[in-house]
Each structure stands twice: as C-alpha cells, then as structure tokens.
Design an enzyme around this catalytic site. Sequence first.
Site, PDB file in Angstrom:
ATOM      1  CB  SER A 110      38.938  31.137  44.670  1.00 18.93           C
ATOM      2  OG  SER A 110      39.077  32.419  44.965  1.00 18.93           O
ATOM      3  CE  LYS A 111      37.509  30.134  36.911  1.00 17.43           C
ATOM      4  NZ  LYS A 111      36.286  29.437  36.973  1.00 17.43           N
ATOM      5  NE  ARG A 112      37.638  35.861  46.617  1.00 15.96           N
ATOM      6  CZ  ARG A 112      38.524  35.710  47.367  1.00 15.96           C
ATOM      7  NH1 ARG A 112      39.407  36.750  47.572  1.00 15.96           N
ATOM      8  NH2 ARG A 112      38.911  34.885  48.024  1.00 15.96           N
ATOM      9  CG  HIS A 113      43.287  34.307  45.461  1.00 13.47           C
ATOM     10  ND1 HIS A 113      42.411  33.246  45.929  1.00 13.47           N
ATOM     11  CD2 HIS A 113      43.697  35.165  46.302  1.00 13.47           C
ATOM     12  CE1 HIS A 113      41.996  33.731  47.073  1.00 13.47           C
ATOM     13  NE2 HIS A 113      42.742  34.721  47.456  1.00 13.47           N
ATOM     14  N   GLY A 114      43.336  34.821  40.722  1.00 20.27           N
ATOM     15  CA  GLY A 114      43.847  34.718  39.310  1.00 20.27           C
ATOM     16  C   GLY A 114      44.069  33.020  39.120  1.00 20.27           C
TER      17      GLY A 114
END
Length: 471
Positions: free
Chosen positions: A239-243
Amino acid sequence: MNVRTRFAPSPTGLLHVGGARTALFCWLFARRHGGTFVLRIEDTDRERSTQASIDAIVDGLQWLGLDADEGPWYQTDRLALYREHVERLLREDKAYLCYCSKEEIEAMRAAKRARGEKPRYDGRCRRRTGSPPAGVDPVVRFKNPAGGTVVFDDLVRGTVAFDNRELDDLVIVRGDGMPTYNFGVVVDDLDMDVSHVIRGDDHVMNTPRQLNIIAALGASPPRYAHLPMILGADGQRLSKRHGAVGVMQFRDDGYLPEALLNQLVRLGWSHGDQEIFSREEMIARFDVADVNRAPAAFDYDKLGWLNQHYIRQAGPERLGVLLAGQLERMGIDVASAVTPSSIAEIQRDRARTIVEMAEQSRFAFEDYGDFDAGAAKKHLRPVALEPLEAVREKLCAIAKWEPALLHAAVIECAEALSLNLGKVAQPLRVALTGTAVSPAIEFTLQMVGRDTALSRIDRAIAYVRDRSRQS
Ligand code: GLU
C-alpha cells in the site's frame, strides 16, 4: 496458437507497482511467443476515470518500455459494440431488464442477511410481469445459471471451481447505458481475440461470472492466469504506506526503468536463483506457467541493489543526462566547467539512485553553506593549517588539472610534511565539499575544478586561522 494478451487498466489513479507487474507479464508473454500485446483503457466509470490517470498509465508504460502493439483502445469508444451484444442477450432471453430501486434491493438484502442467507439478488425481475414502473431507467441483468459449477484451468492456480449458486444475476448494463466491468471485459476480450487473460488475483472471483457470459454468447473463453498479490516487506498487502506509489515516482526517486522492471519480473516469478535479468533474458525465459501462487514481496533494499547494478552498467552519456535532469529538478544550475557525464562516471559506484548521486555531487555545482559541524570540528583544526597551505601551493603550480597529477600533488605534499595522506586529504576534502565524505580526493578536486578548489581552500584556511585565534 496466436498469442494475444491485453493490459486493461481502469484509469482511476496512477499506474502502481501491481498494475505495472501485470502489464510486464502480459507484455513478456506476448513477446516470448511472438504475439500481440494490446492496451485497453477501461474507462466506462466516467465519474472516476480521468485524463490525468490515462496519461500516468501511458507515461508509466512508456518509461518502462512496455510498448503496446495495439491500442490504446478506449471502452467509451466502443459503446455500440456492447449495446449490440446486450441486445442479443436480451433477445435470446439470456438477460433481462431490472427495475428494482436501490431501496428495494437493500431491503431484500437486509432480509436475507437477517435469515442468515447470502445477500444475493434474488432475480425477482426475471419474473416481473405487467407494465414496467414509470420513470425508472432499468439496468440489464445477466441470467446466471442457477446451478452447476464453473470450472477453469488457471495457468497459475490450477483448477478453480465455483458453484453457480454463489453467483447472482449480475448487472451488465447500468441505468445510464454504460456496460459494467464484467460485461465490457467479456465483449472486449472476445472482440479483441485475447488468447490469455493475465491479471491480478483480485479478479479471480470475476472469472466465473465472465465465463458464464462468454458461454451465453456462444464463444470460447481465453485462458486465464491470475497473478499472486504483492506484499510489502512486512508481509502486509502493498500500500502507500510501503511507498507503493505511481511508477513515475520511481523515476523521480532516481531509479532506472530496467531496475524496476527487474524487480517487477521477480514478483511471483523466478528462474533458478538468477536475480538479474536483461530485457532479452526476461523475454527468453519468462513463462506464465512458472508463476508462483504464493504472494510476492516488494523489497526496496533489493530494488536499491538492482538500481546500483544498472547504474554501474549505464553508459556515461545516459547517466550524465539523468544526473543533469535530477540536478535541475533540485534547482541546481548544471552549466559548470565539469560535465555531468564525467561526474556520473566518478560517482557511478557510489550511488544507489540518481537522486543520491545528485545529492553527493551538488558540491561540484554550487557552493555549500556552512561546513558540516562534525567534519569541521574533526578536520579543520589548527594542525590542518600547514597541510592546507602546502597543498594549496602545490595545486596552484599544477600544469594540468587532471586526476593523476592531482593525486601526485596531494601525496607529495603529505610526504614533504611527513604526514599520512589522510592528514592532508581530509582537511582538503572538508574544504572542497563542506563534508568529510566524497569520492577519492583527486576526483573530488576534478569535480570542483581549479578556481573553485583554490578559493574553497582559502575559505577553509581562513576558517582554521580564525579558530586558532579563538582557541
Ligand atoms: N480494469 C480492471 C482493473 O483495472 C482490469 C480488468 C482485467 O484485467 O480483467 O482492475
């Protein structure tokens, strides 16, 4: 068999890692078999589809070099074709008009849930008689078979079977006349002669529905391959959290497209323990039948390692262009005595990304602000005065500002003062770059250029003098 694959993104956002991996596998499979790779933009959700997203998808594919042989085709240009097919299904009694309101369907679902049943549409409009309610734009529903199973042989997952009782009569055309995803896909995959549907496994539930529609249209289905999902290094869905950002962000972060491609190809596919694959090798080795079922992890460390490999491989001209582009994005004027390609040549072994390379090279293009406090404290001490003055004199006298002579000058200076090399090179490095870390001293001197080097040494000498006076 004439292999035809398609990448069929909905343009409702950026081209992310997952979509890019799907596109790559479709492209590779087509290339491997001398087939055709089709790009189809599934833009029937008019509210969520944007031109910016179409541009991002096209740019991302272009940057990665995943060239389409056909398309982009846009579903919104093909509405007449969907209409033709839906009319046929209606005529053949394989689909029906549904006038149920949202509220009616919600109430029906709630009642089913209350009885502990699956909240599926109950098909009440199949049996509707009498004149239709006024002022309602009906949707079209597909008559899903009431019983039996849908079975297909997935190239990745093996045999997959769904019970038709799990599937309800799905809407294939909305009230506004737009086909829904499952219907548009079926019509297009048939019309475009797609032989292999390769897509993310979030679509596996859609496949039995699509197969039922294909059967109702009297056509034979393509083969299917559902790719495993992609996880972050922490095992959670990417997800965005992982870039997990758009593909073009990787370019802006200083990655080369071949590094990202190499990382993508390993997401669910392997060939022995080989890590590095050129584009040609990928094409020669890739087979969708070798894709794993297990989720794959997107590993930024691996990507950095791959990027470093491809930076080392890249020609100086190309690296110079990439470096200059990055420096410009950082607002740094690259019109200097030293060309970006010669700097890239010096820095290529030190940087994992072009952004890092630019950060590590900015001292060559613009004056630094203050000395790094730790570096100055350690290396610009009173004892550094003599070596700095001596090395300045030697450098001043040098006939040609080139690495071999610069190297010799620094060594001679250290020998003359009976100091080890570091006692000369480190103060000099801090003088030239403001920091204690840079390429070998002769290359650092070369990057800065003669005049700037001499004036920065003067600045450091003044700083040391000042400090000696204060102590
Ligand atoms: N348009 C769908 C999506 O973006 C993909 C459709 C497909 O590959 O069947 O998820």
